[in-house]
Design a protein around this motif. Structure first.
Motif, PDB file in Angstrom:
ATOM      1  N   TYR A 132       0.838  -1.205   0.000  1.00  0.00           N
ATOM      2  CA  TYR A 132       0.000   0.000   0.000  1.00  0.00           C
ATOM      3  C   TYR A 132       0.874   1.257   0.000  1.00  0.00           C
ATOM      4  CZ  TYR A 132      -3.115   3.581   2.011  1.00  0.00           C
ATOM      5  OH  TYR A 132      -3.811   4.735   2.272  1.00  0.00           O
ATOM      6  N   ALA A 133       1.936   1.254   0.809  1.00  0.00           N
ATOM      7  CA  ALA A 133       2.828   2.413   0.875  1.00  0.00           C
ATOM      8  C   ALA A 133       3.478   2.682  -0.475  1.00  0.00           C
ATOM      9  CB  ALA A 133       3.905   2.181   1.944  1.00  0.00           C
ATOM     10  N   ILE A 134       3.867   1.616  -1.171  1.00  0.00           N
ATOM     11  CA  ILE A 134       4.486   1.768  -2.494  1.00  0.00           C
ATOM     12  C   ILE A 134       3.478   2.315  -3.492  1.00  0.00           C
ATOM     13  CG2 ILE A 134       5.496   0.489  -4.434  1.00  0.00           C
ATOM     14  CD1 ILE A 134       6.721  -1.416  -2.303  1.00  0.00           C
ATOM     15  N   GLU A 135       2.258   1.765  -3.488  1.00  0.00           N
ATOM     16  CA  GLU A 135       1.230   2.211  -4.416  1.00  0.00           C
ATOM     17  C   GLU A 135       0.841   3.665  -4.182  1.00  0.00           C
ATOM     18  OE1 GLU A 135      -1.910  -0.529  -3.823  1.00  0.00           O
ATOM     19  OE2 GLU A 135      -0.838  -2.228  -4.704  1.00  0.00           O
ATOM     20  N   GLU A 136       0.911   4.099  -2.927  1.00  0.00           N
ATOM     21  CA  GLU A 136       0.560   5.474  -2.588  1.00  0.00           C
ATOM     22  C   GLU A 136       1.721   6.445  -2.782  1.00  0.00           C
ATOM     23  OE1 GLU A 136      -2.605   6.763  -1.443  1.00  0.00           O
ATOM     24  OE2 GLU A 136      -3.033   4.890  -2.496  1.00  0.00           O
ATOM     25  N   GLY A 137       2.856   5.947  -3.258  1.00  0.00           N
ATOM     26  CA  GLY A 137       4.004   6.809  -3.495  1.00  0.00           C
ATOM     27  C   GLY A 137       4.742   7.219  -2.243  1.00  0.00           C
ATOM     28  N   LEU A 138       4.564   6.451  -1.155  1.00  0.00           N
ATOM     29  CA  LEU A 138       5.208   6.790   0.111  1.00  0.00           C
ATOM     30  C   LEU A 138       6.594   6.171   0.247  1.00  0.00           C
ATOM     31  CD1 LEU A 138       2.064   6.298   2.358  1.00  0.00           C
ATOM     32  CD2 LEU A 138       3.002   8.452   1.509  1.00  0.00           C
ATOM     33  N   ARG A 139       6.915   5.231  -0.632  1.00  0.00           N
ATOM     34  CA  ARG A 139       8.247   4.669  -0.691  1.00  0.00           C
ATOM     35  C   ARG A 139       8.417   4.082  -2.084  1.00  0.00           C
ATOM     36  NH1 ARG A 139      10.258   0.745   2.947  1.00  0.00           N
ATOM     37  NH2 ARG A 139      11.507  -0.034   1.229  1.00  0.00           N
ATOM     38  N   SER A 140       9.666   3.881  -2.482  1.00  0.00           N
ATOM     39  CA  SER A 140       9.955   3.305  -3.792  1.00  0.00           C
ATOM     40  C   SER A 140      10.760   2.027  -3.607  1.00  0.00           C
ATOM     41  CB  SER A 140      10.734   4.306  -4.655  1.00  0.00           C
ATOM     42  OG  SER A 140      11.931   4.697  -3.994  1.00  0.00           O
ATOM     43  N   GLY A 141      10.990   1.333  -4.705  1.00  0.00           N
ATOM     44  CA  GLY A 141      11.791   0.108  -4.639  1.00  0.00           C
ATOM     45  C   GLY A 141      10.964  -1.111  -4.301  1.00  0.00           C
ATOM     46  N   ASN A 142      11.655  -2.182  -3.913  1.00  0.00           N
ATOM     47  CA  ASN A 142      10.994  -3.444  -3.624  1.00  0.00           C
ATOM     48  C   ASN A 142      10.286  -3.413  -2.271  1.00  0.00           C
ATOM     49  OD1 ASN A 142      11.978  -4.588  -5.997  1.00  0.00           O
ATOM     50  ND2 ASN A 142      13.879  -5.237  -5.022  1.00  0.00           N
ATOM     51  N   ASN A 143       9.334  -4.288  -2.135  1.00  0.00           N
ATOM     52  CA  ASN A 143       8.595  -4.440  -0.883  1.00  0.00           C
ATOM     53  C   ASN A 143       9.488  -5.179   0.123  1.00  0.00           C
ATOM     54  OD1 ASN A 143       6.900  -5.258   1.219  1.00  0.00           O
ATOM     55  ND2 ASN A 143       5.173  -5.635  -0.123  1.00  0.00           N
ATOM     56  N   PRO A 144       9.859  -4.544   1.240  1.00  0.00           N
ATOM     57  CA  PRO A 144      10.757  -5.202   2.197  1.00  0.00           C
ATOM     58  C   PRO A 144      10.107  -6.337   2.965  1.00  0.00           C
ATOM     59  CG  PRO A 144       9.967  -3.135   3.114  1.00  0.00           C
ATOM     60  CD  PRO A 144       9.474  -3.195   1.691  1.00  0.00           C
ATOM     61  N   ALA A 145       8.775  -6.446   2.873  1.00  0.00           N
ATOM     62  CA  ALA A 145       8.059  -7.508   3.585  1.00  0.00           C
ATOM     63  C   ALA A 145       7.400  -8.477   2.608  1.00  0.00           C
ATOM     64  CB  ALA A 145       7.009  -6.911   4.516  1.00  0.00           C
ATOM     65  N   ASP A 146       7.957  -8.566   1.398  1.00  0.00           N
ATOM     66  CA  ASP A 146       7.410  -9.511   0.429  1.00  0.00           C
ATOM     67  C   ASP A 146       7.411 -10.910   1.038  1.00  0.00           C
ATOM     68  OD1 ASP A 146       6.740 -10.196  -2.533  1.00  0.00           O
ATOM     69  OD2 ASP A 146       8.325 -11.586  -1.971  1.00  0.00           O
ATOM     70  N   ARG A 147       6.225 -11.479   1.198  1.00  0.00           N
ATOM     71  CA  ARG A 147       6.105 -12.718   1.972  1.00  0.00           C
ATOM     72  C   ARG A 147       6.823 -13.893   1.326  1.00  0.00           C
ATOM     73  NH1 ARG A 147      -0.375 -12.959   1.686  1.00  0.00           N
ATOM     74  NH2 ARG A 147      -0.076 -10.730   1.386  1.00  0.00           N
ATOM     75  N   ASP A 148       6.777 -13.966  -0.004  1.00  0.00           N
ATOM     76  CA  ASP A 148       7.436 -15.085  -0.680  1.00  0.00           C
ATOM     77  C   ASP A 148       8.952 -15.020  -0.507  1.00  0.00           C
ATOM     78  OD1 ASP A 148       5.025 -16.126  -1.584  1.00  0.00           O
ATOM     79  OD2 ASP A 148       5.034 -14.867  -3.377  1.00  0.00           O
ATOM     80  N   SER A 149       9.478 -13.804  -0.548  1.00  0.00           N
ATOM     81  CA  SER A 149      10.918 -13.639  -0.377  1.00  0.00           C
ATOM     82  C   SER A 149      11.345 -13.898   1.067  1.00  0.00           C
ATOM     83  CB  SER A 149      11.329 -12.229  -0.795  1.00  0.00           C
ATOM     84  OG  SER A 149      12.677 -11.974  -0.472  1.00  0.00           O
ATOM     85  N   LEU A 150      10.588 -13.353   2.023  1.00  0.00           N
ATOM     86  CA  LEU A 150      10.976 -13.484   3.433  1.00  0.00           C
ATOM     87  C   LEU A 150      10.875 -14.920   3.929  1.00  0.00           C
ATOM     88  CD1 LEU A 150       9.465 -10.320   5.137  1.00  0.00           C
ATOM     89  CD2 LEU A 150      11.850 -10.836   4.729  1.00  0.00           C
ATOM     90  N   ARG A 151       9.920 -15.678   3.403  1.00  0.00           N
ATOM     91  CA  ARG A 151       9.783 -17.066   3.857  1.00  0.00           C
ATOM     92  C   ARG A 151      11.044 -17.879   3.575  1.00  0.00           C
ATOM     93  NH1 ARG A 151       4.046 -16.849   2.053  1.00  0.00           N
ATOM     94  NH2 ARG A 151       2.770 -16.728   3.947  1.00  0.00           N
ATOM     95  N   LYS A 152      11.799 -17.479   2.572  1.00  0.00           N
ATOM     96  CA  LYS A 152      13.045 -18.182   2.257  1.00  0.00           C
ATOM     97  C   LYS A 152      14.106 -17.950   3.336  1.00  0.00           C
ATOM     98  CE  LYS A 152      12.216 -17.728  -2.720  1.00  0.00           C
ATOM     99  NZ  LYS A 152      12.670 -17.092  -3.982  1.00  0.00           N
ATOM    100  N   SER A 153      13.945 -16.885   4.097  1.00  0.00           N
ATOM    101  CA  SER A 153      14.922 -16.556   5.147  1.00  0.00           C
ATOM    102  C   SER A 153      14.409 -16.876   6.546  1.00  0.00           C
ATOM    103  CB  SER A 153      15.283 -15.060   5.078  1.00  0.00           C
ATOM    104  OG  SER A 153      15.830 -14.730   3.819  1.00  0.00           O
ATOM    105  N   LEU A 154      13.213 -17.450   6.633  1.00  0.00           N
ATOM    106  CA  LEU A 154      12.629 -17.806   7.926  1.00  0.00           C
ATOM    107  C   LEU A 154      12.469 -19.315   8.018  1.00  0.00           C
ATOM    108  CD1 LEU A 154       9.858 -15.068   7.953  1.00  0.00           C
ATOM    109  CD2 LEU A 154      11.743 -15.181   9.586  1.00  0.00           C
ATOM    110  N   PRO A 155      12.507 -19.873   9.236  1.00  0.00           N
ATOM    111  CA  PRO A 155      12.271 -21.318   9.385  1.00  0.00           C
ATOM    112  C   PRO A 155      10.889 -21.679   8.872  1.00  0.00           C
ATOM    113  CG  PRO A 155      13.066 -20.339  11.444  1.00  0.00           C
ATOM    114  CD  PRO A 155      12.735 -19.200  10.528  1.00  0.00           C
ATOM    115  N   LYS A 156      10.742 -22.900   8.391  1.00  0.00           N
ATOM    116  CA  LYS A 156       9.432 -23.347   7.941  1.00  0.00           C
ATOM    117  C   LYS A 156       8.443 -23.296   9.095  1.00  0.00           C
ATOM    118  CE  LYS A 156      10.532 -26.299   4.019  1.00  0.00           C
ATOM    119  NZ  LYS A 156      10.398 -27.660   3.439  1.00  0.00           N
ATOM    120  N   ALA A 157       7.284 -22.668   8.831  1.00  0.00           N
ATOM    121  CA  ALA A 157       6.289 -22.517   9.890  1.00  0.00           C
ATOM    122  C   ALA A 157       5.859 -23.871  10.450  1.00  0.00           C
ATOM    123  CB  ALA A 157       5.077 -21.760   9.348  1.00  0.00           C
ATOM    124  N   SER A 158       5.801 -24.878   9.588  1.00  0.00           N
ATOM    125  CA  SER A 158       5.357 -26.200  10.041  1.00  0.00           C
ATOM    126  C   SER A 158       6.352 -26.841  11.000  1.00  0.00           C
ATOM    127  CB  SER A 158       5.144 -27.117   8.837  1.00  0.00           C
ATOM    128  OG  SER A 158       6.349 -27.260   8.102  1.00  0.00           O
TER     129      SER A 158
END
Length: 422
Positions: free
Chosen positions: A192-218
């Motif tokens: 939402y912040a990116i779409e509203e022009g409040l920040r640029s660049g990649n989404n720092p909380a992109d869930r697909d990307s972050l899951r690769k750096s977090l332990p498997k939830a299961s």
């Protein structure tokens, strides 16, 4: 040859259609049609010398102008006239647009902390969430407890992927259920912040990307089973419960008789109850599990009320102006607190560590499976468990209400078997 309006309507192949003078109609694989302006702009890095003579280099550029849904052919042509003028004057239209965008971002982002952006996002989206505010409360509560103390006051454009990981990692193993809910919420807020022009660049909380750096939830989350007394202990408990006075004991027995959840019972209002027909109809938006089918609207959940459940409803105290069936004894025009039944069970009746309110649903399900011949599907429907598979759900047009009536009557007779009251 310029495009006609009929040619634009009929264009359906995945390609670019030229309107001339740099204007193109682009059709994507899914049929989406957009305008674009193609041009050449001087690029010193591509300057060459051929046969002793300098040759100016250019780069080919394509600038999107938007969808035909928002810009007709005449507007697109007028826009191209402006852009060609900019090119002739030595201004790269794409660089100018990016420069203006960066300027807008700098203006907008001043003072926009993560908390401010999150609050605005929730204010925008809450209208489409469930009535009653449960989703809004969940969002605001989880963010206030786990996120705002860490990054709430940080400008939203200054937060990077490492910051989000530092926030989530401790929660991922300590409170994994909460953490797995927070991740998509953070993803949506930063989008939402990116779409509203409040920040640029990649989404720092992109869930697909972050899951690769977090332990498997299961691997880190082992769902805890709700503590529950065995079903053959329930009749004696209900007998003790009926000896107590007050709204909380009445609500807890009603919950046991209907095999539903705390939120559904304490949220019950009189307009949901048909005392004459013995039916409690819970609106779909109040149900934890939504009944859905392919292309169907969500459906309400109907509960057959046993004679004992109806007796409780007729005996509960009323308050003028209060729509709730189980009213608060401390707050005017409010319903019973969501902790009242648990407090009664744990503290007043001494079942701390031995049983939970939710555990009575498990007792009902086990009783239905082991002590009756009712089909499993009936018990699942009584618990408001419906098919997740949309294809299966689409072909099921009934909630088996009539068949659930004897099931709930037998359950009521069973839990009342050691009580003086029928």
């Amino acid at each position: 040859m310029r495009l006609t309006k009929k040619e634009i309507e009929r264009a359906n192949k995945r390609r670019r259609y030229s309107d001339g003078r740099g204007l193109f109609l682009s059709v994507s694989a899914n049929g989406r049609k957009t305008w674009s302006f193609c041009y050449r702009f001087p690029d010193p890095a591509k300057d060459t010398v051929k046969s002793g003579k300098p040759k100016k280099g250019y780069r080919e550029r394509e600038m999107s102008l938007g969808s035909i849904d928002f810009m007709d052919i005449d507007d697109a042509r007028d826009r191209c006239v402006e852009l060609r003028r900019m090119v002739r004057q030595g201004t790269d239209p794409m660089e100018e647009r990016d420069r203006e965008t960066r300027h807008v971002i700098r203006q907008r982002r001043d003072g926009s902390t993560f908390k401010q952006v999150a609050d605005r996002y929730i204010d925008v989206k809450k209208a489409e969430w469930d009535a009653g505010g449960a989703s809004e409360q969940s969002w605001r509560g989880s963010l206030a407890k786990h996120v705002f103390p860490v990054i709430g006051d940080t400008p939203v454009d200054r937060i990077d992927r490492a910051d989000v990981l530092d926030l989530l990692l401790p929660l991922w193993t300590k409170v994994p259920v909460t953490a797995t809910r927070l991740l998509p919420r953070l993803d949506l807020i930063f989008s939402y912040a990116i779409e509203e022009g409040l920040r640029s660049g990649n989404n720092p909380a992109d869930r697909d990307s972050l899951r690769k750096s977090l332990p498997k939830a299961s691997k880190v989350h082992r769902p805890k089973r709700h503590k529950a007394m065995t079903y053959d202990e329930v009749p004696e408990f209900v007998a003790k419960l009926r000896e107590r006075q007050g709204v909380a004991p009445q609500a807890l027995e009603f919950l046991i008789l209907t095999a539903l959840r705390t939120s559904e019972v304490i949220g019950a209002t009189w307009d949901e109850i048909d005392l004459e027909k013995g039916i409690w109809t819970i609106p779909a938006e109040r149900m934890k599990i939504k009944r859905s089918g392919n292309g169907e609207e969500r459906m309400a959940h109907r509960v057959p009320l046993s004679p004992r459940a109806l007796a409780i409803l007729k005996a509960v105290p009323h308050e003028d102006g209060n729509p709730h069936v189980f009213i608060s004894r401390t707050k005017a025009r409010n319903g019973l607190s969501n902790m009242a039944m648990l407090d009664l069970l744990k503290n007043d009746m001494g079942y701390a560590g031995k049983a939970t309110v939710h555990g009575f649903r498990s007792a009902f399900r086990t009783w239905a499976a082991e002590a009756t011949n009712y089909p499993d599907q009936l018990a699942e429907f009584a618990l408001a468990h419906y098919d997740d598979d949309e294809t299966v759900a689409a072909y099921r047009r009934t909630d088996l209400f009539e068949k659930r009536q004897p099931l709930m009557a037998d359950w009521a007779a069973f839990v009342s078997s050691k009580s003086n009251a029928a």
